[in-house]
Design an enzyme around this catalytic site. Sequence first.
Site, PDB file in Angstrom:
ATOM      1  N   PHE A 191       0.862  -1.183   0.000  1.00  0.00           N
ATOM      2  CA  PHE A 191       0.000   0.000   0.000  1.00  0.00           C
ATOM      3  C   PHE A 191       0.892   1.224   0.000  1.00  0.00           C
ATOM      4  O   PHE A 191       1.621   1.466   0.953  1.00  0.00           O
ATOM      5  CB  PHE A 191      -0.956   0.056   1.196  1.00  0.00           C
ATOM      6  CG  PHE A 191      -1.853   1.265   1.121  1.00  0.00           C
ATOM      7  CD1 PHE A 191      -3.044   1.220   0.406  1.00  0.00           C
ATOM      8  CD2 PHE A 191      -1.476   2.468   1.703  1.00  0.00           C
ATOM      9  CE1 PHE A 191      -3.850   2.351   0.279  1.00  0.00           C
ATOM     10  CE2 PHE A 191      -2.287   3.608   1.577  1.00  0.00           C
ATOM     11  CZ  PHE A 191      -3.473   3.544   0.874  1.00  0.00           C
ATOM     12  N   ASP A 237       9.458   2.937   1.899  1.00  0.00           N
ATOM     13  CA  ASP A 237       8.266   3.703   2.257  1.00  0.00           C
ATOM     14  C   ASP A 237       8.026   3.506   3.749  1.00  0.00           C
ATOM     15  O   ASP A 237       7.473   2.491   4.173  1.00  0.00           O
ATOM     16  CB  ASP A 237       7.061   3.233   1.421  1.00  0.00           C
ATOM     17  CG  ASP A 237       5.785   4.008   1.768  1.00  0.00           C
ATOM     18  OD1 ASP A 237       5.777   4.718   2.792  1.00  0.00           O
ATOM     19  OD2 ASP A 237       4.793   3.885   1.017  1.00  0.00           O
ATOM     20  N   LYS A 282       2.560  10.868   7.240  1.00  0.00           N
ATOM     21  CA  LYS A 282       1.748  10.607   8.432  1.00  0.00           C
ATOM     22  C   LYS A 282       2.244  11.355   9.681  1.00  0.00           C
ATOM     23  O   LYS A 282       1.979  12.533   9.811  1.00  0.00           O
ATOM     24  CB  LYS A 282       1.614   9.098   8.635  1.00  0.00           C
ATOM     25  CG  LYS A 282       0.786   8.474   7.493  1.00  0.00           C
ATOM     26  CD  LYS A 282       0.111   7.181   7.826  1.00  0.00           C
ATOM     27  CE  LYS A 282      -0.954   6.864   6.794  1.00  0.00           C
ATOM     28  NZ  LYS A 282      -0.629   5.786   5.851  1.00  0.00           N
TER      29      LYS A 282
END
Length: 401
Positions: free
Chosen positions: A141, A226, A255
């Site tokens: 993802f 990531d 985030k």
Amino acid sequence: MTATDDLIAAAEAHSAHNYHPLPVVVATADGAWMTDVEGRRYLDLLAGYSALNFGHGNRRLLDAARAQLERVTLTSRAFHHDRFGEFCAQLAQLCGMEMVLPMNTGAEAVETAVKTARKWGYRVKGVPAEMAKIVVAGGNFHGRTTTVISFSTDPEARADYGPYTPGFEIVPYGDLTAMRQAMTENTVAVLLEPIQGESGVIVPPEGYLPAVRELTRERNVLFVADEIQSGLGRTGRTFACEHEGVVPDVYVLGKALGGGILPVSAVVSSAAVLGVFRPGEHGSTFGGNPLACAVALEVIAMLRSGEYQARAAELGGHLHRELGALAGTGRVTAVRGRGLWAGVDIARAYGTGREVSEKLMDRGVLVKDTHGSTIRVAPPLTISKEDLDWGLDQLRAVLVG
Ligand SMILES: *Cc1c(COP(=O)(O)O)cnc(C)c1O
């Protein structure tokens, strides 16, 4: 109709149904707790998918944001501003790197990493025009843009969005042989989550990340990690890669970098890699804005102390001891994760992750299911041990009875 029902009905009537939220309407939040419009309190075991690593309403972060709000919030990159250089220098230092390219959301940072790797491939590695390939892992993802979902293996994320962006090779996560076979002279990067978050907190086999590091170095291929969800303290280290002593060529961050206040993301790498960009070749109106830099600078200062990583390691050890004892009992088939981050698989016969999430909600605990039968546990790193234990009691009551 309660206030909750009215507010949900209004949201349903006037928003696209691209989410299926739990039927709770949050009004306020503080630390690890959220309060709904009816005054009920809930322990937040999702923490905004790790955007809230430092908890809701964190004083230090709010103060940093407030002070900057009164000074200047946006200049665009057409002009310099006085927090920008400091932000880039501090973030590069936290990462042990040299250069930063700031963006806003995680998906934009992944897009930026893809563009970086391709440009590096053409300008530095010497890959023929239009031939660059990036190797990614199944179950990944990396966000929601059209290019990023082009290399997703999740039918829900991908269906009816074609034509898809070419240039990606998908190999099974954890399979080094498949990765080696997928590589050619035109491979410019391997893009991986060091722990797959949305896939259900999947930790790769031990030795996989170091082997990927070795292989990419050998083949002159960039290793792009990531760490948008796994990074910035969540696993008990600043970066999940650190658990295996791996330093990638490129970190992708997001985030928690925005302190749960605003979206802040970045690509962080060496001058040899990020130096490929020239003026006009990439950008963002909001990327690296003064407010974002001020909040992120406070996040970086907090991480530099090491206290949040230490807390995640210590409480995470406790979390995994407690959850580990549930694996194979009651309705729990498996537990995975690292630090204050766990994926808990529920026996299919017992019900879906959604049903478990609803039962937990009734007990005052908010979690989010993923992939049908997994719930993830990822509280703010600032949660107290007492609150975590209370949350674990609720989990036990629902999952073991
Ligand atoms: C959340 C996430 C993204 C996307 O971030 P957005 O801010 O939602 O665009 C990318 N990669 C990983 C690993 C993520 O967890």
